[in-house]
Design an enzyme around this catalytic site. Structure first.
Site, short mmCIF file in Angstrom:
data_model
loop_
_atom_site.label_atom_id
_atom_site.label_comp_id
_atom_site.label_asym_id
_atom_site.label_seq_id
_atom_site.Cartn_x
_atom_site.Cartn_y
_atom_site.Cartn_z
CD GLU A 1 -3.11 -0.98 2.11
OE1 GLU A 1 -2.93 -0.32 3.14
OE2 GLU A 1 -4.18 -1.54 1.86
CD GLU B 1 -4.03 -5.96 2.69
OE1 GLU B 1 -4.83 -5.18 3.24
OE2 GLU B 1 -2.80 -5.82 2.75
P1 P53 Z 1 -7.20 -2.53 9.54
C1 P53 Z 1 -6.60 2.02 4.16
C2 P53 Z 1 -7.43 1.58 3.16
C3 P53 Z 1 -7.44 0.25 2.84
C4 P53 Z 1 -6.58 -0.65 3.48
O1 P53 Z 1 -6.90 -2.51 7.98
C5 P53 Z 1 -5.72 -0.20 4.46
C6 P53 Z 1 -5.75 1.13 4.81
C7 P53 Z 1 -4.88 1.63 5.87
O2 P53 Z 1 -3.66 1.93 5.32
O3 P53 Z 1 -4.78 -1.02 5.08
C8 P53 Z 1 -4.66 -2.40 4.79
O4 P53 Z 1 -6.36 -3.62 10.11
C9 P53 Z 1 -3.28 -2.91 5.21
C10 P53 Z 1 -3.31 -3.98 6.27
C11 P53 Z 1 -4.46 -3.72 7.20
C12 P53 Z 1 -5.74 -3.86 6.40
O5 P53 Z 1 -5.77 -2.95 5.33
O6 P53 Z 1 -6.86 -1.22 10.02
O7 P53 Z 1 -2.51 -3.38 4.13
O8 P53 Z 1 -2.05 -4.04 6.92
O9 P53 Z 1 -4.49 -4.54 8.33
C13 P53 Z 1 -6.99 -3.67 7.23
O10 P53 Z 1 -8.65 -2.82 9.67
#
Ligand code: P53
Length: 475
Positions: free
Chosen positions: A173, A373
């Site tokens: 990211e 993801e």
């Molecule tokens: P948590 C923003 C938008 C989409 C994904 O996030 C994001 C973010 C934040 O930068 O992060 C990703 O755990 C990231 C993972 C993270 C996951 O989304 O805050 O690559 O490390 O855990 C989910 O709910």
């Protein structure tokens, strides 16, 4: 779906491994982040303070339980596991000449265990895990020396694991630091804290440039090590919709989309997009970009585009909000979309947005894509008979898989695989909570660090197992 479609799960070393100072591992930029909540931001402390709680230090202790966890992944039928290599297990401070053999051996064991179970490791080189020493002593990626240290780390692991890992991504990211309103992102992406005399956006672009050069150098070196290696970028893709058919809303969405595309454009095309050069001129940003670096960017373009998809954003041209939240990505004209409901953490649930994103990215880049993801963070209840009935998570994933299939089977998008986020519960990145769960395997651990760490299969575990077994026919 193609028979070799990579159904899998996604994780990141710092969020699940634990063992933060075991096996010779050094502290990373994540190890100084305290726990927060949806409404309280995580703090970045200067050192590791004895009276603070750092949820990533132990996380869910995969470090000591990886064999059992991998056997659960195998039971689910995962074809791949996306995770990261903690840079600080290999180079504890980041600037050593010689890697830490114990760290390298740990990943050999993990990858061998995965492969024994027919699970292909897919690896992110840097998922918010820069050595703290490089951030504190060198200023992170603002310093071009850090490019060389990253390259040293990358070459060591690419060489070592070339026969075990085919798909690699450079920076997780990389684009979320575009949101300079939230200090977390520049710190975790790049090991950078903005100083009082610095302009955050100008600094961000300089740091981003240095990382893009580092990424391109990794691509070039990887091909020398083994031409079969596939190196991708990794973007947080949150598409931007116009609020209405008002042409000004449409144009606002188009402009904000550049914030999402900027990094991908350089990773894929190897040159700065004209809209960015215009912005640098207009704003008077002085970014140091040498001729040699321009050649490197051009030579080191990626083989595929990995991206995360959780939600979409919507903008309205004559609207202004003060929020700097993650959902909007710091977009000041973002507004709630009346067609989209949100999770308890305010992340919009928009499955069609995944199909839209797949099309946008594929049309623009014409490279294979990889959804690395996607998922639904929610509170889960462990029942007395140790079950978790996570029907909302199943609905979220099902709806997204249906849209993903349309993108592949109807629209013709070339897609390598799908790895839902947090296949096993882990520490939330933005909040540091355990309560915001994504997994299909429940972990008995709570926000304050209490809990047995026992693992339990959720309903989604059984459901996803069948999705994979039927190659996506039964969702
Ligand atoms: P948590 C923003 C938008 C989409 C994904 O996030 C994001 C973010 C934040 O930068 O992060 C990703 O755990 C990231 C993972 C993270 C996951 O989304 O805050 O690559 O490390 O855990 C989910 O709910």
């Amino acid at each position: 779906m193609k028979t070799d479609f990579l159904w899998g799960g996604a994780l990141a070393a710092h969020q699940f491994e634990g063992g933060w100072n075991t096996g010779g591992k050094g502290p990373s930029v994540i190890d100084v982040l305290t726990a927060g909540t949806h409404s309280t931001p995580r703090k970045i402390t200067d050192t590791i303070e004895p009276n603070e709680f750092y949820p990533n230090h132990e996380a869910i202790d995969f470090y000591h339980r990886f064999k059992d966890d991998i056997s659960l992944f195998a039971e689910m039928g995962l074809k791949c596991l996306r995770t990261s290599i903690a840079w600080t297990r290999i180079f504890p401070n980041g600037d050593e000449e010689v890697p830490n053999e114990e760290g390298l051996a740990f990943y050999d064991e993990v990858f061998d265990e995965l492969l024994k179970n027919n699970i292909e490791p897919v690896i992110t080189l840097s998922h918010f895990e820069m050595p703290l020493h490089l951030a504190n002593e060198y200023g992170g990626f603002r310093n071009k020396k850090v490019i060389d240290y990253f390259l040293r780390f990358a070459k060591v692991v690419l060489k070592r694991y070339q026969d075990k890992v085919k798909f690699w991504m450079t920076f997780n990211e990389i684009n979320n630091q575009m949101n300079t309103n939230n200090p977390l992102f520049l710190w975790t992406n790049s090991g950078v804290k903005v100083q009082d005399d610095e302009h955050p956006k100008e600094l961000m672009y300089q740091v981003a440039h240095n990382e893009l050069v580092a990424s391109a150098k990794v691509v070039i070196e990887a091909k020398k090590i083994n031409p079969a290696l596939q190196i991708g970028c990794m973007l947080a893709f949150v598409p931007v919709y116009p609020y209405s058919s008002n042409p000004n809303d449409v144009m606002a969405a188009e402009e904000y989309l550049r914030q999402r595309f900027f990094f991908g454009d350089i990773h894929v095309r190897g040159e700065y997009p004209s809209y960015a050069l215009k912005e640098f001129d207009r704003e008077g940003y002085k970014i140091e970009i040498t001729e040699e670096e321009k050649t490197i960017l051009k030579e080191g373009t990626v083989d595929f585009v990995g991206f995360s998809y959780y939600m979409s954003t919507t903008v309205k041209s004559n609207h202004s909000n003060e929020s700097d939240d993650v959902v909007s990505g710091g977009i000041s004209q973002s507004i709630d979309n009346p067609f989209i409901k949100s999770s308890d953490w305010g992340w919009g649930i928009d499955p069609v947005g995944l199909r839209y994103s797949l099309n946008l990215l594929y049309n623009r880049y014409q490279l294979p894509l990889f959804i690395v993801e996607n998922g639904f963070g929610q509170v889960d209840e462990l029942t007395e008979d140790k079950k978790i009935h996570d029907s909302d998570r199943i609905s979220y994933l099902r709806d997204h898989i249906i849209e993903m299939k349309k993108a592949v089977e109807y629209d013709g998008v070339d897609l390598i695989g799908y790895t839902p986020w947090g296949i096993i519960d882990l520490v939330s990145f933005t909040t540091g909570e355990m309560k915001k769960r994504y997994g299909m395997i429940y972990v008995d651990r709570h926000n304050d660090g209490s809990g047995s760490l026992n693992r339990y299969r959720k309903d989604s575990f059984i459901w996803y197992k069948n999705v994979i077994a039927s190659n996506g026919k039964e969702v």
